[in-house]
Design a protein around this motif. Structure first.
Motif, mmCIF file in Angstrom:
data_model
loop_
_atom_site.group_PDB
_atom_site.id
_atom_site.type_symbol
_atom_site.label_atom_id
_atom_site.label_comp_id
_atom_site.label_asym_id
_atom_site.label_seq_id
_atom_site.Cartn_x
_atom_site.Cartn_y
_atom_site.Cartn_z
ATOM 1 N N SER A 94 -3.122 6.923 -6.929
ATOM 2 C CA SER A 94 -2.720 5.741 -6.166
ATOM 3 C C SER A 94 -3.502 4.557 -6.709
ATOM 4 C CB SER A 94 -2.971 5.934 -4.665
ATOM 5 O OG SER A 94 -4.327 6.208 -4.415
ATOM 6 N N THR A 96 -5.198 2.262 -5.059
ATOM 7 C CA THR A 96 -6.513 2.134 -4.431
ATOM 8 C C THR A 96 -6.796 3.362 -3.603
ATOM 9 O OG1 THR A 96 -5.574 1.046 -2.498
ATOM 10 C CG2 THR A 96 -6.286 -0.386 -4.295
ATOM 11 N N ALA A 97 -7.972 3.401 -2.996
ATOM 12 C CA ALA A 97 -8.334 4.506 -2.106
ATOM 13 C C ALA A 97 -8.023 4.078 -0.685
ATOM 14 C CB ALA A 97 -9.810 4.826 -2.252
ATOM 15 N N GLY A 98 -6.892 4.513 -0.184
ATOM 16 C CA GLY A 98 -6.525 4.147 1.175
ATOM 17 C C GLY A 98 -5.801 2.812 1.201
ATOM 18 N N SER A 101 -1.114 2.068 -0.192
ATOM 19 C CA SER A 101 -0.964 2.531 -1.559
ATOM 20 C C SER A 101 -0.613 4.012 -1.528
ATOM 21 C CB SER A 101 -2.277 2.304 -2.315
ATOM 22 O OG SER A 101 -2.178 2.744 -3.650
#
Lengths: 114, 111
Positions: A94, A96-98, A101
């Motif tokens: 993804s 970004t992380a969280g 996304s």
């Protein structure tokens, strides 16, 4: 555009051996996550890495480890393999992380432990 | 422990039928709910839902989220044999992109 690529596609190992699975994320994606999918079940979260740091870990034993490289690719290592580790191992990337996304999954590595 | 439950577990319909797949959840730190389609290997992303009551649509597929009642539905109209797959519901929680998946609904569309 290439999607998430995983290697190898299939792997057969013996109990007690060690295995390394590899994943290349979609270009521009900085987060990589690993999931284990046993037949008939939904995928289960193993790890998430973002910018080379571990951001989350699921309920898996210490035999499972992972890392992310400067080019954002990742490896999942499993030591002392058990029969119960036989599964489809999915990598997802993804942006970004969280946040907004969504994860995009690769085709997985089918691991068989005999 | 976070929990995602999908129903029905499996479904057989005729081409042209409309189907509704259900997903309920009990989680802490909800961020979003996602639907995926899994045919052979890679789950393919369908929808991400973060707000209640806003329908997301893509062709014959649509989905809506109810954050008060903690559930989502995925509708497929005018089903085709190519819709045959396992449909996975997942809830994203926490600060990382941790997804908790349901066991999936296996949909078979027959001629």
């Amino acid at each position: 555009d290439a999607g998430v690529t995983q290697s190898p596609t299939h792997l057969i190992k013996t109990r007690g051996q060690q295995v390394t699975l590899r994943c290349s994320p979609i270009s521009g994606h900085k987060s990589v996550s690993w999931y284990q999918q046993v037949l008939g079940q939904g995928p289960q979260f193993i790890f998430q890495y973002y910018e080379k740091e571990e951001r989350g870990r699921g309920n898996f034993p210490d035999r499972f480890s992972a890392r992310q490289f400067p080019n954002y690719s990742s490896e999942l290592n499993v030591n002392a393999l058990l029969l119960g580790d036989s599964a489809l191992y999915l990598c997802a990337s993804s942006l970004t992380a969280g946040g907004n996304s969504p994860l995009h999954f690769g085709n997985g590595t089918r691991l068989t432990v005999t | 422990e976070d929990k995602v439950v999908q129903s029905p577990l499996s479904l057989v319909v005729h081409e042209g039928d409309t189907v509704t797949l259900n997903c309920s959840y009990e989680v802490t730190n909800f961020r979003s709910l996602l639907w995926y389609k899994q045919e052979k290997k890679a789950p393919t992303f369908l929808f991400m839902l973060t707000s209640s009551g806003i329908e997301k649509k893509s062709g014959r597929l649509s989905s809506i989220l109810d954050k008060k009642e903690l559930f989502s539905i995925l509708n497929i109209t005018a089903t085709q044999t190519g819709d045959s797959a396992i449909y996975l519901c997942a809830v994203e929680t926490g600060t990382a992109s941790k997804l908790t998946f349901g066991t999936g609904t296996r949909l078979q569309v027959t001629l």
